[in-house]
Design an enzyme around this catalytic site. Structure first.
Site, mmCIF file in Angstrom:
data_model
loop_
_atom_site.group_PDB
_atom_site.id
_atom_site.type_symbol
_atom_site.label_atom_id
_atom_site.label_comp_id
_atom_site.label_asym_id
_atom_site.label_seq_id
_atom_site.Cartn_x
_atom_site.Cartn_y
_atom_site.Cartn_z
ATOM 1 N N GLU A 1 12.448 -9.595 1.477
ATOM 2 C CA GLU A 1 11.696 -8.435 1.972
ATOM 3 C C GLU A 1 12.569 -7.186 1.802
ATOM 4 O OE1 GLU A 1 10.723 -8.901 6.102
ATOM 5 O OE2 GLU A 1 10.009 -6.832 6.309
ATOM 6 N N ARG B 1 5.838 12.345 -2.584
ATOM 7 C CA ARG B 1 5.738 12.921 -1.238
ATOM 8 C C ARG B 1 6.824 12.342 -0.351
ATOM 9 N NH1 ARG B 1 -0.370 11.632 -0.062
ATOM 10 N NH2 ARG B 1 -0.969 11.975 -2.216
ATOM 11 N N TYR C 1 11.737 8.765 1.495
ATOM 12 C CA TYR C 1 11.659 7.765 0.427
ATOM 13 C C TYR C 1 12.374 8.164 -0.869
ATOM 14 C CZ TYR C 1 8.117 5.829 3.524
ATOM 15 O OH TYR C 1 7.472 5.306 4.609
ATOM 16 N N PRO D 1 0.792 -1.229 0.000
ATOM 17 C CA PRO D 1 0.000 0.000 0.000
ATOM 18 C C PRO D 1 0.824 1.278 0.000
ATOM 19 C CG PRO D 1 -0.145 -1.129 2.114
ATOM 20 C CD PRO D 1 0.519 -2.076 1.165
ATOM 21 N N ASN D 2 0.330 2.215 -0.766
ATOM 22 C CA ASN D 2 0.844 3.587 -0.863
ATOM 23 C C ASN D 2 2.161 3.708 -1.618
ATOM 24 O OD1 ASN D 2 -1.335 4.858 0.573
ATOM 25 N ND2 ASN D 2 -0.516 3.894 2.420
ATOM 26 N N HIS E 1 12.772 -2.904 2.243
ATOM 27 C CA HIS E 1 12.251 -1.611 2.701
ATOM 28 C C HIS E 1 13.188 -0.508 2.244
ATOM 29 C CE1 HIS E 1 9.122 -3.478 4.928
ATOM 30 N NE2 HIS E 1 10.009 -4.321 5.419
ATOM 31 N N ARG F 1 13.207 4.321 12.677
ATOM 32 C CA ARG F 1 11.949 5.072 12.658
ATOM 33 C C ARG F 1 11.080 4.693 13.875
ATOM 34 N NH1 ARG F 1 9.513 4.804 6.789
ATOM 35 N NH2 ARG F 1 8.257 6.506 7.683
ATOM 36 N N ALA G 1 3.137 -0.815 4.725
ATOM 37 C CA ALA G 1 2.706 -0.846 6.127
ATOM 38 C C ALA G 1 2.117 -2.202 6.530
ATOM 39 C CB ALA G 1 1.700 0.268 6.380
ATOM 40 N N ASN H 1 8.116 -5.584 -1.137
ATOM 41 C CA ASN H 1 8.011 -4.489 -0.172
ATOM 42 C C ASN H 1 6.544 -4.421 0.251
ATOM 43 O OD1 ASN H 1 7.836 -2.172 1.317
ATOM 44 N ND2 ASN H 1 9.063 -0.921 -0.086
HETATM 45 O O1 CA2 Z 1 10.557 1.846 3.839
HETATM 46 C C1 CA2 Z 1 9.722 1.175 3.220
HETATM 47 O O2 CA2 Z 1 9.905 0.725 2.099
HETATM 48 C C2 CA2 Z 1 8.342 0.935 3.852
HETATM 49 O O3 CA2 Z 1 7.929 -0.375 3.519
HETATM 50 C C3 CA2 Z 1 7.409 1.970 3.242
HETATM 51 C C4 CA2 Z 1 6.009 1.946 3.857
HETATM 52 C C5 CA2 Z 1 6.091 2.025 5.376
HETATM 53 O O4 CA2 Z 1 4.785 1.895 5.923
HETATM 54 C C6 CA2 Z 1 6.988 0.952 5.957
HETATM 55 O O5 CA2 Z 1 7.049 1.119 7.352
HETATM 56 C C7 CA2 Z 1 8.383 1.065 5.366
HETATM 57 C C8 CA2 Z 1 5.212 3.149 3.359
HETATM 58 C C9 CA2 Z 1 5.010 3.168 1.892
HETATM 59 C C10 CA2 Z 1 4.365 4.462 1.536
HETATM 60 O O6 CA2 Z 1 5.236 5.106 0.629
HETATM 61 C C11 CA2 Z 1 5.049 6.439 0.409
HETATM 62 C C12 CA2 Z 1 5.926 7.008 -0.456
HETATM 63 C C13 CA2 Z 1 5.827 8.341 -0.730
HETATM 64 C C14 CA2 Z 1 4.845 9.104 -0.133
HETATM 65 C C15 CA2 Z 1 3.958 8.527 0.740
HETATM 66 C C16 CA2 Z 1 4.061 7.180 1.007
#
Ligand code: CA2
Length: 151
Positions: free
Chosen positions: A103, A18, A23, A10-11, A105, A112, A82, A79
């Site tokens: 996996e 953003r 990221y 997701p996301n 990230h 974090r 969340a 990946n």
């Molecule tokens: O660090 C990672 O790759 C995560 O899997 C990214 C997830 C986060 O919930 C994990 O804890 C770590 C979030 C992905 C959302 O990605 C976004 C990217 C840009 C803007 C908003 C969200």
């Protein structure tokens, strides 16, 4: 041609739009291109996907597991976003079909918030790549190839 999967949770479709301080500025389309180049060089066919839906990710894991069992794929770089920190269902799916998973990230989740320190996927992952930005996907693909060919 043998396949390899790259699944995103997701996301991650928002990547590069953003929160660049966490990221980076690379988009998910850029990540797909990087993975495609890596797979072309390795002689693997890439199947790349992103979903915001847990059930869709579970279906893909089950399908990938069946392809690995049939000798048509080597495994998945995953990946889970969340869902990493919440999903017993993803853990069970990976374990249930014995899918070799690396996996990945983008961020170093251990630097974090405490809720990001727990992963339900790590105990069933073949390996884990954390905190190397989007290059982690390429590392994941190389690690997966190495793990499944070298044992
Ligand atoms: O660090 C990672 O790759 C995560 O899997 C990214 C997830 C986060 O919930 C994990 O804890 C770590 C979030 C992905 C959302 O990605 C976004 C990217 C840009 C803007 C908003 C969200």
């Amino acid at each position: 041609m043998t396949s390899v999967y790259v699944f995103n949770g997701p996301n991650l479709n928002l990547l590069g739009t953003r929160e660049p301080e966490i990221y980076g500025t690379t988009t998910l389309a850029d990540v797909e291109t990087m993975c495609r180049e890596e797979c072309e060089a390795a002689g693997l066919e890439l199947v790349f996907g992103q979903s915001n839906h847990e059930g869709q990710l579970i279906d893909w894991i089950q399908e990938a597991g069946a392809e690995v069992k049939a000798g048509r794929a080597i495994g998945a770089v995953f990946n889970p976003g969340a869902f990493t920190h919440t999903s017993v269902a993803l853990h069970d799916a990976i374990e249930g079909v014995e899918l070799p998973v690396v996996e990945v990230h983008i961020s170093n989740v251990h630097r974090r918030e405490p809720f990001r320190h727990r992963s339900y996927v790590s105990p069933v992952a073949r390996g884990i790549v954390v905190g190397f930005g989007v290059y982690g996907y390429v590392m994941g693909l190389r690690g997966l190839r190495h793990a499944v060919t070298a044992g």
